[in-house]
Design an enzyme around this catalytic site. Structure first.
Site, mmCIF file in Angstrom:
data_model
loop_
_atom_site.group_PDB
_atom_site.id
_atom_site.type_symbol
_atom_site.label_atom_id
_atom_site.label_comp_id
_atom_site.label_asym_id
_atom_site.label_seq_id
_atom_site.Cartn_x
_atom_site.Cartn_y
_atom_site.Cartn_z
ATOM 1 N N LYS A 71 4.278 -11.257 6.582
ATOM 2 C CA LYS A 71 5.068 -10.448 5.638
ATOM 3 C C LYS A 71 6.578 -10.580 5.843
ATOM 4 O O LYS A 71 7.356 -10.481 4.906
ATOM 5 C CB LYS A 71 4.652 -8.979 5.731
ATOM 6 N N GLU A 94 7.810 0.135 -1.091
ATOM 7 C CA GLU A 94 6.614 0.968 -1.025
ATOM 8 C C GLU A 94 5.729 0.383 0.055
ATOM 9 O O GLU A 94 5.809 -0.809 0.358
ATOM 10 C CB GLU A 94 5.875 0.961 -2.370
ATOM 11 N N SER A 102 -3.225 -15.060 8.992
ATOM 12 C CA SER A 102 -2.092 -14.294 8.442
ATOM 13 C C SER A 102 -1.508 -13.247 9.371
ATOM 14 O O SER A 102 -0.330 -12.914 9.273
ATOM 15 C CB SER A 102 -2.504 -13.642 7.119
HETATM 16 C C1 PLP Z 1 -0.623 -7.409 4.109
HETATM 17 C C2 PLP Z 1 -1.496 -8.398 4.763
HETATM 18 C C3 PLP Z 1 -2.361 -9.233 4.012
HETATM 19 C C4 PLP Z 1 -2.543 -9.111 2.530
HETATM 20 O O1 PLP Z 1 -1.410 -9.354 1.759
HETATM 21 P P1 PLP Z 1 -1.226 -10.713 0.924
HETATM 22 O O2 PLP Z 1 -0.043 -10.438 0.078
HETATM 23 O O3 PLP Z 1 -2.475 -10.938 0.148
HETATM 24 O O4 PLP Z 1 -0.994 -11.797 1.915
HETATM 25 C C5 PLP Z 1 -3.117 -10.186 4.679
HETATM 26 N N1 PLP Z 1 -3.056 -10.323 6.022
HETATM 27 C C6 PLP Z 1 -2.236 -9.545 6.784
HETATM 28 C C7 PLP Z 1 -2.219 -9.749 8.256
HETATM 29 C C8 PLP Z 1 -1.450 -8.551 6.183
HETATM 30 O O5 PLP Z 1 -0.658 -7.774 6.938
#
Ligand code: PLP
Length: 391
Positions: free
Chosen positions: A89, A111, A372
């Site tokens: 993020k 938000e 992610s």
């Molecule tokens: C917020 C988040 C997501 C989902 O958000 P996307 O915009 O779909 O990437 C996925 N993985 C993690 C670790 C997150 O913090």
């Protein structure tokens, strides 16, 4: 066929900016400036320097040998979990804070649902010394105490949204209201590839550093790129530079919750229909009267009834494939990745790993999974759901 946004902000039939008239000045300012700012040498230089020295990029592309042995293919992990603040993020909030600075904004609003985007925003506001106001549903503030504490420690003001279900969509409404009232000095940092044009394209561009790096780190092209999908930003970042490489299979994984045949699900592309949500036309979960359905996923980051318009287009045009994974299957995958590779993934990310068993993989296949985020924030859920205290 183009998978990129057109001049009007559309991906095929999806996207656009369906906003109240009061927001025209704010959105037009962004539409007119975001590309020129992003392409300027000053922006590029500072963006890449912060990604390197502050976020810790490039993140490694790691060959997961024990997972590879188990699934009979080469499995590579793009380590976004190693980013400062623990997930992808921050790539986006760094980009948007620089944009806000160039536009002369002094005040940042955002938000947040689970608090991950709120923390990433509070982080870059502290870095730049800008005022930061985070809108968060009152119910989420109770449920996500550690992230609320992080935002406050970083100097942000957390304002509770007390209307409706007191969750993410109410926080979004409050943030919109704030932005309408403060068009001159305020920038609204949206946390995924959602919202009115130019947000989906802007956020995708900032996150595209993920696939830019994968391309440099790999010899040739991978056979698969797999990522979990909430709003869709980490997936867009991982897909972006492979969109025109048709031989690369792109797979997005959404949250099935308790199952796609139950009401407790967040599998938007599997179950949804076209509609307008948060000012853009995409696919969303709604009843036959157009009422948005309450989503469910064990992971807060995937618990969203919509999806970015680019993903709706990638699905309809069949450039990408979308699969849905249940809460239980994601938990199982989280344990497997932890024990085979020594990496505890975020619950969102665990969904992406869970599809490995469902793919028809060959030994020569090279699979990239976008890792992610890390699982620290999910340890309470893991403790409860996996009964770790009893082990
Ligand atoms: C917020 C988040 C997501 C989902 O958000 P996307 O915009 O779909 O990437 C996925 N993985 C993690 C670790 C997150 O913090």
């Amino acid at each position: 066929m183009s998978y990129q946004v057109d001049e009007k902000g559309f991906y095929g039939e999806f996207g656009g900016a369906f906003i109240p008239e009061l927001l025209y000045p704010n959105i037009e300012e962004l539409q007119e400036n975001y590309l020129a700012i992003e392409k300027s040498p000053e922006f590029q230089e500072e963006f890449h320097q912060l990604l390197k020295d502050y976020v810790g990029r490039p993140t490694p592309l790691f060959l997961a040998k024990r997972l590879s042995a188990k699934y009979g293919a080469e499995i590579w992990l793009k380590r976004e979990d190693l980013c400062h603040t623990g997930a992808h993020k921050v790539n986006n909030t760094i980009g948007q804070i620089l944009l806000a600075e160039k536009l002369g904004k002094k005040r940042i609003i955002a938000e947040t649902g689970a608090g991950q985007h709120g923390v990433a925003t509070a982080t870059v506001c502290a870095l730049k010394g800008l005022e930061c106001i985070i809108y968060m549903g009152e119910k989420d503030i109770e449920r996500q105490a550690p992230n609320v504490a992080r935002m406050k420690m970083l100097g942000a003001t957390v304002r509770p949204a007390t209307s409706g279900s007191k969750t993410l969509k109410d926080a979004t409404n409050e943030a919109m209201r704030d932005w309408i009232n403060n068009p001159e000095d305020t920038h609204y940092i949206i946390g995924s590839v959602v919202g009115p044009h130019p947000y989906p394209d802007m956020v995708a561009r900032y996150q595209s550093v993920i696939s830019e790096e994968i391309k440099k780190q790999m010899d040739g092209l991978p056979d698969y790129v797999i990522a979990c999908v909430g709003g869709g930003s980490n997936a867009m970042g991982a897909f972006y530079h492979f969109l025109d490489d048709k031989e690369v299979k792109l797979i997005g994984v959404e949250a099935a919750g308790l199952g796609v045949d139950t009401e407790k699900t967040a599998a938007t592309l599997t179950l949804g229909t076209p509609g307008v949500l948060h000012a853009s036309r995409s696919i969303m979960m709604q009843d036959k009267d157009g009422q948005v359905l309450e989503p469910h996923s064990i992971s807060a980051g995937l618990d969203y009834p919509g999806i970015g318009p680019a993903h709706a287009w990638l699905k309809v045009s069949e450039r990408a494939q979308y699969m849905a994974v249940t809460d239980a299957a994601a938990l199982e995958a989280a344990v497997e990745v932890s024990r085979l590779e020594g990496i505890i993934p975020a619950l969102e990310t665990a969904h992406a790993f869970s599809v490995l068993k469902d793919l028809d993989l060959k030994p020569t296949d090279r699979v990239v999974i976008n890792l992610s985020g890390r699982g620290d924030k999910d340890m309470n859920t893991y403790m409860e759901e996996l009964n770790l205290n009893a082990l």
